[in-house]
Design an enzyme around this catalytic site. Structure first.
Site: not given
Ligand SMILES: Cc1ncc(COP(=O)(O)O)c(C=O)c1O
Lengths: 406, 141
Positions: B52-55
């Site tokens: 669930g993280c963009q990075s």
């Protein structure tokens, strides 16, 4: 012709401060802002005309029905479709594509059939095809993309060669990197090999003229919210014979002719595909998008956006370590970029602090990111209400952000 | 005697109190991110990725003398800075203390926006995952 200052005043949301700076909205590919005309139409509908449509015989129901059907008519004119009953309302591009996959696909795909998508697609023009392909034993094949972000048409022709492709699904314009695909040529090639073709117009409608008949499109899908209209409204255009031969999608009210426990018959186009109470208010308000666009000088939108694209490309290219992803000669006003030594997310977080809205990440196009072997990009996408002054401030802030990060 | 979780939170609040504009705050955060040792490749595994993280963000946890130790890394430096603060506050405490920790410092230093779901920068998932580890290890402590 109105000045750009006046045009900006037509979009109330633009006039605000974000984190202490004037908002710069460069996320137009995600959704466009709405002119006051659209907001007023929405308000007017709920204040004066709210009623369920098609069924009532009272005055409000008649007014609401007429307004609802007027939007359909305006979309027909906008797309240059032959008739308004080929315009089907959905909740968005995604829903339109799923409708085709679940009806046309369900009725026509067989084991061993091929479905072509491109490497440039948004997930919503990939996953619905994977789902139906899995169910039917069909295969999804990919039209590759060249380093410039242009589709490899030679490879496309080769994929079509064996005449086993049932359907091609490509976007008109890539949301992630802005490439305008040569759809006229791609449509002709698909047809020459017996394939039908669906064009995902989510990213093209706001930027160029559309003509579904001249381009001989089989299916065309787009979302109102990317065309200055409300969210929750989408359109599917289809050729009449295709739409008529397709089985209904969802069952319910509105889509039927007669229901009995011994057998049910279905309504005709477009209602056959519009089960249940539709998004009446937003469809009606969407009508004002066309009024607004028609009030602008013809050709001005493209001219203004092209000027913004070339100015921004030129200014951004002067930033050390900045690399533009997607350098197709035909692009809409979208610039995807990376800056050496930085992560897109950090750039996005810091630009937001300057009141600048861009998009960072994979842009729902993970296969394209994989193709370029990148984690994502920073994407600035412009609309006609943006200005060179905004680009200047964006570039200056971006330079500042980079020095903070490096 | 090591600082308690809340002592460290107070310390951070005091440090951030020194900055009067956002740019200084973020420069400090970026600096914290750059200084965080990070993880060696052997721990940057699929299992350690926080979803669930963009990075990409990796979290590695282990027990040492009854205390839970966290190590983490990210591709994005601001996220790394945020992680670095979480580690400073939580790492080295007992699973029980970590489980009941109220991370009020995030709001007090003006970083609560990073806890919002829409940020998808993983701070929220990171906190959740740290607490999950604490829960999992609490039976062993
Ligand atoms: C090319 C393209 N296709 C499809 C979609 C999906 O549109 P919606 O989310 O409105 O259904 C988008 C939206 O970003 C898009 O850019």
């Amino acid at each position: 012709m109105a000045s750009i200052e006046q045009i900006r005043k037509d979009f109330p949301v633009l006039d605000q401060q974000v984190n202490g700076s004037p908002l710069i909205y460069f996320d137009n590919a995600a959704t466009t802002q709405k002119p006051k005309l659209v907001l007023d139409a929405l308000n007017k509908y709920y204040s004066e005309d709210n009623a369920n449509i098609h069924r009532g015989i009272h005055a409000l129901a008649e007014r609401a029905t007429a307004a609802f059907e007027l939007t359909r008519k305006k979309i027909q004119l906008f797309l240059h479709a032959a008739s308004s009953d080929q315009i089907i309302f959905t909740s968005g591009t995604t829903a339109s594509i799923n409708l085709v996959a679940q009806t046309f696909g369900r009725a026509n795909f067989e084991a061993g059939d091929k479905i072509l998508v491109s490497n440039l697609e948004h997930h919503s023009n990939i996953v619905p095809w994977q789902m139906i392909a899995l169910e039917k034993g069909a295969e999804v094949l990919v039209i590759p993309v060249l380093d410039s972000g242009v589709l490899d048409l030679d490879a496309y022709q080769k994929l079509l060669q064996e005449n086993t492709v049932k359907l091609v699904a490509v976007n008109h314009v890539s949301n992630a990197i802005g490439t305008i695909n040569p759809i006229q040529e791609m449509i002709a090639l698909a047809h020459a090999h017996g394939a039908k073709i669906l064009i995902d117009g989510a990213q093209s409608v706001a930027h160029m003229e559309m003509d579904v008949q001249r381009f001989d499109m089989d299916f065309f899908a787009f979302s109102a919210h990317k065309l200055f209209g409300p969210t929750g409204v989408g359109v599917l255009y289809g050729k009449r014979d295709l739409l008529e031969s397709m089985p209904p999608y969802q069952g319910g009210g509105e889509m039927i002719k007669e229901v009995s426990f011994t057998g049910t018959t279905y309504n005709e186009l477009p209602y056959k595909f519009e089960a249940g109470t539709p998004n009446i208010a937003d469809v009606i308000a969407f009508s004002a998008s066309f009024d607004y666009l028609n009030s602008l000088e013809k050709g001005w939108v493209e001219e203004q956006e092209n000027a913004l694209l070339s100015y921004a490309t030129e200014q951004l290219s002067q930033i050390e370590g900045l690399k533009i992803i997607g350098t197709a000669p035909n692009k809409i006003a979208v610039i995807s970029f990376l800056i050496e030594g930085t992560h897109p997310q950090d750039i996005g977080v810091l630009l937001d602090k300057f009141g600048i809205a861009i998009r960072t990440g994979h842009h729902c196009a993970q296969p394209l990111m994989q193709r370029f072997d990148i984690p994502g990009t920073c994407r600035a996408s412009f609309s006609f209400y943006n200005t060179k002054e905004e680009i200047d401030r964006f570039v200056a802030c971006l330079k500042r952000v980079v020095t903070m990060l490096l | 005697m090591a600082l308690s979780i809340n002592d460290t939170q107070e310390e951070l609040i005091e440090e951030f109190g020194l900055f009067d504009d956002w740019a200084d705050k973020y420069e400090y955060l970026i600096d914290l991110g750059k200084k965080l040792p990070g993880l060696s490749d052997e721990f940057k595994t699929e299992e350690n990725v926080i979803k669930g993280c963009q990075s990409r963000v990796w979290l590695h946890a282990f027990m040492q003398d009854g205390k839970l130790i966290f190590q983490a890394d990210s591709e994005a430096v601001i996220v790394k800075g945020l992680i670095s603060m979480l580690i400073r506050v939580l790492s080295g405490h007992s699973p029980a203390d970590i489980m009941k920790a109220d991370l009020y410092f995030i709001d007090r230093i003006g970083m609560s926006q990073h806890l919002a779901q829409t940020r998808s920068n993983g701070l929220l998932s990171m906190v959740k995952q740290m607490k999950n580890y604490a829960l999992a290890y609490s039976s062993q402590a």
